[in-house]
Design a protein around this motif. Sequence first.
Motif, PDB file in Angstrom:
ATOM      1  N   ALA A 268      -5.820   2.811   3.416  1.00  0.00           N
ATOM      2  CA  ALA A 268      -5.311   1.573   3.989  1.00  0.00           C
ATOM      3  C   ALA A 268      -4.010   1.847   4.745  1.00  0.00           C
ATOM      4  O   ALA A 268      -3.798   1.354   5.841  1.00  0.00           O
ATOM      5  CB  ALA A 268      -5.075   0.543   2.891  1.00  0.00           C
ATOM      6  N   LEU A 269      -3.182   2.645   4.144  1.00  0.00           N
ATOM      7  CA  LEU A 269      -1.879   2.923   4.742  1.00  0.00           C
ATOM      8  C   LEU A 269      -2.018   3.649   6.072  1.00  0.00           C
ATOM      9  O   LEU A 269      -1.245   3.446   6.999  1.00  0.00           O
ATOM     10  CB  LEU A 269      -1.037   3.765   3.780  1.00  0.00           C
ATOM     11  CG  LEU A 269       0.376   4.090   4.252  1.00  0.00           C
ATOM     12  CD1 LEU A 269       1.147   2.803   4.545  1.00  0.00           C
ATOM     13  CD2 LEU A 269       1.103   4.909   3.207  1.00  0.00           C
TER      14      LEU A 269
ATOM     15  N   MET B 145       0.831  -1.194   0.000  1.00  0.00           N
ATOM     16  CA  MET B 145       0.000   0.000   0.000  1.00  0.00           C
ATOM     17  C   MET B 145       0.870   1.250   0.000  1.00  0.00           C
ATOM     18  O   MET B 145       0.592   2.220  -0.687  1.00  0.00           O
ATOM     19  CB  MET B 145      -0.889   0.028   1.240  1.00  0.00           C
ATOM     20  CG  MET B 145      -1.871  -1.099   1.326  1.00  0.00           C
ATOM     21  SD  MET B 145      -2.938  -1.116  -0.126  1.00  0.00           S
ATOM     22  CE  MET B 145      -3.831  -2.637   0.160  1.00  0.00           C
TER      23      MET B 145
ATOM     24  N   HIS C  92      -8.946   7.449  -2.162  1.00  0.00           N
ATOM     25  CA  HIS C  92      -7.862   6.597  -2.627  1.00  0.00           C
ATOM     26  C   HIS C  92      -7.663   5.473  -1.612  1.00  0.00           C
ATOM     27  O   HIS C  92      -7.230   5.715  -0.489  1.00  0.00           O
ATOM     28  CB  HIS C  92      -6.591   7.418  -2.768  1.00  0.00           C
ATOM     29  CG  HIS C  92      -5.494   6.708  -3.467  1.00  0.00           C
ATOM     30  ND1 HIS C  92      -5.113   7.014  -4.757  1.00  0.00           N
ATOM     31  CD2 HIS C  92      -4.746   5.661  -3.101  1.00  0.00           C
ATOM     32  CE1 HIS C  92      -4.139   6.207  -5.124  1.00  0.00           C
ATOM     33  NE2 HIS C  92      -3.899   5.373  -4.131  1.00  0.00           N
ATOM     34  N   SER C  93      -7.937   4.281  -2.048  1.00  0.00           N
ATOM     35  CA  SER C  93      -7.960   3.194  -1.069  1.00  0.00           C
ATOM     36  C   SER C  93      -6.576   2.868  -0.513  1.00  0.00           C
ATOM     37  O   SER C  93      -6.437   2.407   0.604  1.00  0.00           O
ATOM     38  CB  SER C  93      -8.592   1.953  -1.680  1.00  0.00           C
ATOM     39  OG  SER C  93      -7.773   1.452  -2.703  1.00  0.00           O
ATOM     40  N   MET C  94      -5.555   3.085  -1.309  1.00  0.00           N
ATOM     41  CA  MET C  94      -4.210   2.799  -0.824  1.00  0.00           C
ATOM     42  C   MET C  94      -3.848   3.731   0.326  1.00  0.00           C
ATOM     43  O   MET C  94      -3.231   3.335   1.301  1.00  0.00           O
ATOM     44  CB  MET C  94      -3.193   2.990  -1.947  1.00  0.00           C
ATOM     45  CG  MET C  94      -3.379   2.072  -3.117  1.00  0.00           C
ATOM     46  SD  MET C  94      -3.309   0.334  -2.574  1.00  0.00           S
ATOM     47  CE  MET C  94      -3.717  -0.483  -4.106  1.00  0.00           C
ATOM     48  N   ALA C  95      -4.234   4.979   0.149  1.00  0.00           N
ATOM     49  CA  ALA C  95      -3.917   5.967   1.173  1.00  0.00           C
ATOM     50  C   ALA C  95      -4.645   5.651   2.472  1.00  0.00           C
ATOM     51  O   ALA C  95      -4.061   5.698   3.551  1.00  0.00           O
ATOM     52  CB  ALA C  95      -4.289   7.352   0.683  1.00  0.00           C
TER      53      ALA C  95
ATOM     54  N   GLY D 114      -9.600   4.725  -6.749  1.00  0.00           N
ATOM     55  CA  GLY D 114      -9.035   4.190  -5.529  1.00  0.00           C
ATOM     56  C   GLY D 114      -7.604   3.705  -5.707  1.00  0.00           C
ATOM     57  O   GLY D 114      -6.948   3.306  -4.761  1.00  0.00           O
TER      58      GLY D 114
ATOM     59  N   GLY E 263       0.136  -5.811   3.548  1.00  0.00           N
ATOM     60  CA  GLY E 263      -1.069  -5.106   3.959  1.00  0.00           C
ATOM     61  C   GLY E 263      -2.122  -5.016   2.876  1.00  0.00           C
ATOM     62  O   GLY E 263      -2.851  -4.043   2.778  1.00  0.00           O
ATOM     63  N   ARG E 264      -2.194  -6.037   2.065  1.00  0.00           N
ATOM     64  CA  ARG E 264      -3.099  -5.957   0.914  1.00  0.00           C
ATOM     65  C   ARG E 264      -4.522  -6.361   1.230  1.00  0.00           C
ATOM     66  O   ARG E 264      -5.426  -6.069   0.471  1.00  0.00           O
ATOM     67  CB  ARG E 264      -2.574  -6.835  -0.213  1.00  0.00           C
ATOM     68  CG  ARG E 264      -1.267  -6.334  -0.767  1.00  0.00           C
ATOM     69  CD  ARG E 264      -0.674  -7.354  -1.696  1.00  0.00           C
ATOM     70  NE  ARG E 264      -1.398  -7.435  -2.926  1.00  0.00           N
ATOM     71  CZ  ARG E 264      -0.987  -6.940  -4.075  1.00  0.00           C
ATOM     72  NH1 ARG E 264       0.167  -6.319  -4.136  1.00  0.00           N
ATOM     73  NH2 ARG E 264      -1.695  -7.048  -5.166  1.00  0.00           N
TER      74      ARG E 264
ATOM     75  N   THR F 196      -8.667  -2.231   3.938  1.00  0.00           N
ATOM     76  CA  THR F 196      -8.492  -2.361   2.495  1.00  0.00           C
ATOM     77  C   THR F 196      -9.792  -2.787   1.838  1.00  0.00           C
ATOM     78  O   THR F 196      -9.932  -2.693   0.632  1.00  0.00           O
ATOM     79  CB  THR F 196      -7.434  -3.419   2.155  1.00  0.00           C
ATOM     80  OG1 THR F 196      -7.914  -4.695   2.600  1.00  0.00           O
ATOM     81  CG2 THR F 196      -6.128  -3.107   2.832  1.00  0.00           C
TER      82      THR F 196
END
Lengths: 358, 358
Positions: B70-71, A67, B65-68, A126, B127-128, B76
């Motif tokens: 999640a981080l 991520m 933004h899903s990555m952001a 996303g 972390g996916r 996720t």
Amino acid sequence: MSHNENGFKMRQNEKTSKITIDIVAQKSGFSRATVSRVLNRDPSVKPATAQKILRVVEDLGYTPHSMASALSGGKTKTLAILLPDLLHEYYTQLLAGADTTAEEHGYTLLLKTRNTRKVFQELVEGGRVDAFILRYAGPASFDEDLLKYLRNRRIPYIVIGTPPFLDTHPAVMIDNIGGARLMAQHYGVHGYKRILFITGPDHSNDSKDRLYGFKIGLSEKGVDPERIVVEEGDFSQRSGYEVAKRCLLQDQFDAVFAANDSMALGVIQFCQDRGIRVPEDLAVTGFDDTFFAGHLQPPLTTIRQPMYEIGVVAVLNLLRVMEKGEQVESRVILPTKLIVRRSCGCNGEPMELSNPTT
Amino acid sequence: MSHNENGFKMRQNEKTSKITIDIVAQKSGFSRATVSRVLNRDPSVKPATAQKILRVVEDLGYTPHSMASALSGGKTKTLAILLPDLLHEYYTQLLAGADTTAEEHGYTLLLKTRNTRKVFQELVEGGRVDAFILRYAGPASFDEDLLKYLRNRRIPYIVIGTPPFLDTHPAVMIDNIGGARLMAQHYGVHGYKRILFITGPDHSNDSKDRLYGFKIGLSEKGVDPERIVVEEGDFSQRSGYEVAKRCLLQDQFDAVFAANDSMALGVIQFCQDRGIRVPEDLAVTGFDDTFFAGHLQPPLTTIRQPMYEIGVVAVLNLLRVMEKGEQVESRVILPTKLIVRRSCGCNGEPMELSNPTT
DNA sequence: CTGAAAGCGCTTACAG
DNA sequence: CTGAAAGCGCTTACAG
């Protein structure tokens, strides 16, 4: 901190903290930037340095947080695959081929079977995926705007199937026309003239091409293609059954060619229910060569399309597009072949017939 | 910036910049924090505020933004599903059920069919995903350490199938014993005594349970369960064929019960090749009730397991575990039923038999 | 009920 | 060839 057979348990005991790139940096004596570079195979790093860092990475069992790297400009290493459903063998074979190939190349598939605009948007905005594999299956599944959108955003994609778009997009298709033509020619050797063709749903270009190719083959054999009866199904077994019920009792046919195996199965079931013998009274053939085709009674003569391979080729070509940028010429047509079994009236050993060149 | 039918094109033209939470914050006049809160349904936000912000989100067509997220501690919203392969209907049905259910709840599936330790580790450390669905299929697919690892890291998971672990884990299983017992009882009514049972691979607990249940049912019908012949297959069609070849020519049997449909199919093929009539000369039955079972000649009597529903229940229970934390009691056993068709020697209408209570 | 600020774990110009 | 620093787009204590 050596590594024994059981790398997992060790980490559990440390339990302390997640291993980050900074820890690797610290232990190796280099900076975070350099560690990042070796992880991404930046050639500017001195080999000796890379060596040392890799060793530490190994010892620590470090795995980058995907991520974080995605957020800071790296890739997600995941591919979205949009399928209409998973209930038909066609799609699952496709998926199996795509999945295997993706994994071989270090990618993971993100599966979506509800292809709404919203889903699509979430994937793109996303930042969840690097690229898209789109199986086109009629107007509802997605439209041209979606493809344009991807193109404008420079997001690589590939479409599977024959979309009704004027514009060209990277795509993998199959030789529907050639396959159906083979079937027509085979009907020619059997001398069938009174023929029922069952189509897929109205919007299916695959189905249209099959009908087109079938007609071509028919005229090549001296049968007037306009004299066949064409009825609409929707690719489902039930629709095959319904069409059979509607047509077979009225007119007299020599043979029916269904645009896919499921509908052919429906026809055969109807025949069984009504005591119509296949192929003695009526020949029945399909398209796809799904698993059950060979196990039907009688075994189904059909056109084989390489479902699994379509998935393989789709990701392979998508990967090329991703590497080389957008303007890679990437349209491929995979061959189909005639699988002769017994439902067509033949009764020898099964055999295969391909188009000489397609 | 209104929204017409074609939300996509509009954005393309702006083309300028990705819409972020800060833009939403600015346009709405609230802070980034507050926007984040309403997006995550934090109840502390004043409704009126939420209203306004949501409106801006809508107008802008903003997607986080899903990555952001999640981080920075969010979720996720993706579930890893680990399957041995996609070639068997069992797995694809499972996947279809899981996928549909996941999407209904706003989750996406990340599919993995190469379940190496490395793959696993990348998913976790990277972390996916938020949680795991693990289909257990023998020692190679994963081991108990992996589950312990997940548990220690507090990562929710659920296993599908019957693993040979002493420890208990959240799981969804099927009533193998009850199903096979039903089959034995049905054999009893046919009076079969000389019976061949074909197992799955050695490590398969599902197969072991089927044998166990079958023996129970047999003794209930007064047949000595120790007198049946047990041979090992590996769940493949080919292995069914091989076992048939090895055994049927030597001994005389009334019936064979294969631990799955694929092997039963192999047996039937062997019989066809050798002119052994099923079920007149030999009854043949299977387990699973895959799609082709009903279309075989003769139609296969078998035990139906709810493949699709297993996938559904797996994600439903996993979701519960994710919500309520680790210690949710979550082991479920789904029922199986006997589907009587013709390969067992019956020749009436197809019928179903369930266990009274299981 | 809301905001300023720190921080999640990386990548990538920019310097040197 | 390598490092210091800024920044990716969010979430979440901590204050108020």
